[in-house]
Design a protein around this motif. Structure first.
Motif, PDB file in Angstrom:
ATOM      1  N   LYS A 235       0.842  -1.205   0.000  1.00  0.00           N
ATOM      2  CA  LYS A 235       0.000   0.000   0.000  1.00  0.00           C
ATOM      3  C   LYS A 235       0.875   1.253   0.000  1.00  0.00           C
ATOM      4  O   LYS A 235       0.572   2.247  -0.672  1.00  0.00           O
ATOM      5  N   TYR A 236       1.982   1.193   0.757  1.00  0.00           N
ATOM      6  CA  TYR A 236       2.918   2.318   0.793  1.00  0.00           C
ATOM      7  C   TYR A 236       3.474   2.590  -0.610  1.00  0.00           C
ATOM      8  O   TYR A 236       3.521   3.746  -1.056  1.00  0.00           O
ATOM      9  N   TYR A 237       3.861   1.527  -1.308  1.00  0.00           N
ATOM     10  CA  TYR A 237       4.357   1.683  -2.674  1.00  0.00           C
ATOM     11  C   TYR A 237       3.304   2.335  -3.567  1.00  0.00           C
ATOM     12  O   TYR A 237       3.614   3.184  -4.409  1.00  0.00           O
ATOM     13  N   SER A 238       2.059   1.930  -3.394  1.00  0.00           N
ATOM     14  CA  SER A 238       0.988   2.481  -4.235  1.00  0.00           C
ATOM     15  C   SER A 238       0.732   3.951  -3.953  1.00  0.00           C
ATOM     16  O   SER A 238       0.130   4.652  -4.761  1.00  0.00           O
ATOM     17  N   GLU A 239       1.207   4.427  -2.799  1.00  0.00           N
ATOM     18  CA  GLU A 239       1.020   5.831  -2.441  1.00  0.00           C
ATOM     19  C   GLU A 239       2.175   6.705  -2.914  1.00  0.00           C
ATOM     20  O   GLU A 239       1.971   7.876  -3.238  1.00  0.00           O
ATOM     21  N   VAL A 240       3.399   6.153  -2.939  1.00  0.00           N
ATOM     22  CA  VAL A 240       4.569   7.000  -3.210  1.00  0.00           C
ATOM     23  C   VAL A 240       5.246   6.732  -4.557  1.00  0.00           C
ATOM     24  O   VAL A 240       6.071   7.548  -4.994  1.00  0.00           O
ATOM     25  N   CYS A 241       4.925   5.617  -5.221  1.00  0.00           N
ATOM     26  CA  CYS A 241       5.576   5.286  -6.491  1.00  0.00           C
ATOM     27  C   CYS A 241       4.663   5.623  -7.666  1.00  0.00           C
ATOM     28  O   CYS A 241       3.529   5.131  -7.731  1.00  0.00           O
ATOM     29  N   LEU A 242       5.149   6.431  -8.583  1.00  0.00           N
ATOM     30  CA  LEU A 242       4.341   6.893  -9.702  1.00  0.00           C
ATOM     31  C   LEU A 242       3.668   5.747 -10.445  1.00  0.00           C
ATOM     32  O   LEU A 242       2.457   5.774 -10.682  1.00  0.00           O
ATOM     33  N   TYR A 243       4.431   4.740 -10.827  1.00  0.00           N
ATOM     34  CA  TYR A 243       3.886   3.649 -11.636  1.00  0.00           C
ATOM     35  C   TYR A 243       2.770   2.878 -10.920  1.00  0.00           C
ATOM     36  O   TYR A 243       1.911   2.287 -11.567  1.00  0.00           O
ATOM     37  N   GLU A 244       2.775   2.879  -9.596  1.00  0.00           N
ATOM     38  CA  GLU A 244       1.796   2.091  -8.843  1.00  0.00           C
ATOM     39  C   GLU A 244       0.633   2.916  -8.307  1.00  0.00           C
ATOM     40  O   GLU A 244      -0.321   2.363  -7.743  1.00  0.00           O
ATOM     41  N   GLN A 245       0.687   4.232  -8.478  1.00  0.00           N
ATOM     42  CA  GLN A 245      -0.402   5.070  -7.996  1.00  0.00           C
ATOM     43  C   GLN A 245      -1.656   4.898  -8.862  1.00  0.00           C
ATOM     44  O   GLN A 245      -1.559   4.746 -10.074  1.00  0.00           O
ATOM     45  N   PRO A 246      -2.832   4.967  -8.249  1.00  0.00           N
ATOM     46  CA  PRO A 246      -4.073   4.984  -9.045  1.00  0.00           C
ATOM     47  C   PRO A 246      -4.105   6.269  -9.878  1.00  0.00           C
ATOM     48  O   PRO A 246      -3.829   7.358  -9.368  1.00  0.00           O
ATOM     49  N   PHE A 247      -4.417   6.144 -11.142  1.00  0.00           N
ATOM     50  CA  PHE A 247      -4.468   7.280 -12.055  1.00  0.00           C
ATOM     51  C   PHE A 247      -5.573   8.243 -11.594  1.00  0.00           C
ATOM     52  O   PHE A 247      -6.716   7.831 -11.403  1.00  0.00           O
ATOM     53  N   VAL A 248      -5.251   9.521 -11.407  1.00  0.00           N
ATOM     54  CA  VAL A 248      -6.209  10.465 -10.829  1.00  0.00           C
ATOM     55  C   VAL A 248      -7.476  10.624 -11.679  1.00  0.00           C
ATOM     56  O   VAL A 248      -8.550  10.886 -11.144  1.00  0.00           O
ATOM     57  N   LYS A 249      -7.372  10.438 -12.986  1.00  0.00           N
ATOM     58  CA  LYS A 249      -8.549  10.575 -13.854  1.00  0.00           C
ATOM     59  C   LYS A 249      -9.363   9.280 -13.954  1.00  0.00           C
ATOM     60  O   LYS A 249     -10.498   9.299 -14.421  1.00  0.00           O
ATOM     61  N   ASP A 250      -8.766   8.170 -13.508  1.00  0.00           N
ATOM     62  CA  ASP A 250      -9.449   6.877 -13.537  1.00  0.00           C
ATOM     63  C   ASP A 250      -8.820   5.989 -12.461  1.00  0.00           C
ATOM     64  O   ASP A 250      -7.948   5.173 -12.752  1.00  0.00           O
TER      65      ASP A 250
END
Length: 219
Positions: free
Chosen positions: A150-165
């Motif tokens: 979850k931490y990776y998904s918050e701080v790593c660009l490639y793993e972040q949820p796309f803000v538009k989708d």
């Protein structure tokens, strides 16, 4: 049905598709790896990831300015040919990525870019949350692993949820675009500027240094 991490890793290894794509394919195929591969191929995702080893030396460096000049982003996105770099699809990807960086403030590009000492510090914090609990050590470690993901998904660009989708990650956005364009694409680097960020700290540090020099001179 519950999809095991081992099955996801195995499917990723054979297709190179993103984690979320693999999970969805396995859920759709009810855990059948062969069917999951077929599902990914039909969507063009497996074929897209096979291009990942190809050299990307073309592309674009783009900027995004927000808030009347108070926040700015520079990002470099690479592709294989200048022809693709000039397409509307590629330019839209670059625009979307730069806007996402401005909004989501990623700290790293990928999880392998996160310093090992930072990850270990996060693990220590998560482990400390279970001090005094009756949970077995192996259970705690599994929970900690989940928190690290979850931490990776918050701080790593490639793993972040796309803000538009938010249903897709930036990795999935890139993979989808690879499938459309037929070329390998790569977000190489980025930087995010916020007006005045760090100035207060720098001024305090400078003031402390000057005070220390004055004190030393008076001795």
């Amino acid at each position: 049905m519950e999809i095991s991490a081992k099955a996801v890793q195995e499917l990723r290894a054979s297709t190179g598709a993103g984690i979320m794509d693999c999970k969805k394919a396995l859920a759709e195929s009810e855990g059948n790896l062969e069917k999951a591969v077929e599902i990914l191929r039909k969507k063009g995702l497996a074929a897209a990831t096979k291009k990942a080893s190809r050299v990307t030396s073309e592309g674009a460096v783009a900027s995004y300015i927000h808030g009347g000049g108070k926040l700015g982003v520079l990002v470099e996105v690479n592709c294989e040919t200048d022809f693709v770099a000039r397409t509307d699809v590629f330019q839209q990807l670059v625009k979307d990525v730069s806007m996402h960086i401005a909004a989501a403030n990623p700290l790293y590009l990928k999880r392998e870019n996160v310093p090992a000492e930072i990850v270990e510090k996060e693990r220590e914090i998560y482990r400390a949350q279970f001090e005094g609990s009756n949970k077995p050590a192996n259970v705690i470690e599994k929970i900690v692993d989940g928190k690290i993901d979850k931490y990776y998904s918050e701080v790593c660009l490639y793993e972040q949820p796309f803000v538009k989708d938010p249903d897709k990650t930036i990795q999935q956005l890139v993979t989808d675009t690879v499938a459309k364009l037929g070329e390998n694409l790569n977000i190489r680097r980025f930087v995010r500027f916020v007006l005045g960020e760090g100035i207060e700290k720098e001024e305090k540090d400078l003031a402390a240094e000057v005070a220390a020099q004055r004190e030393a001179a008076q001795k």
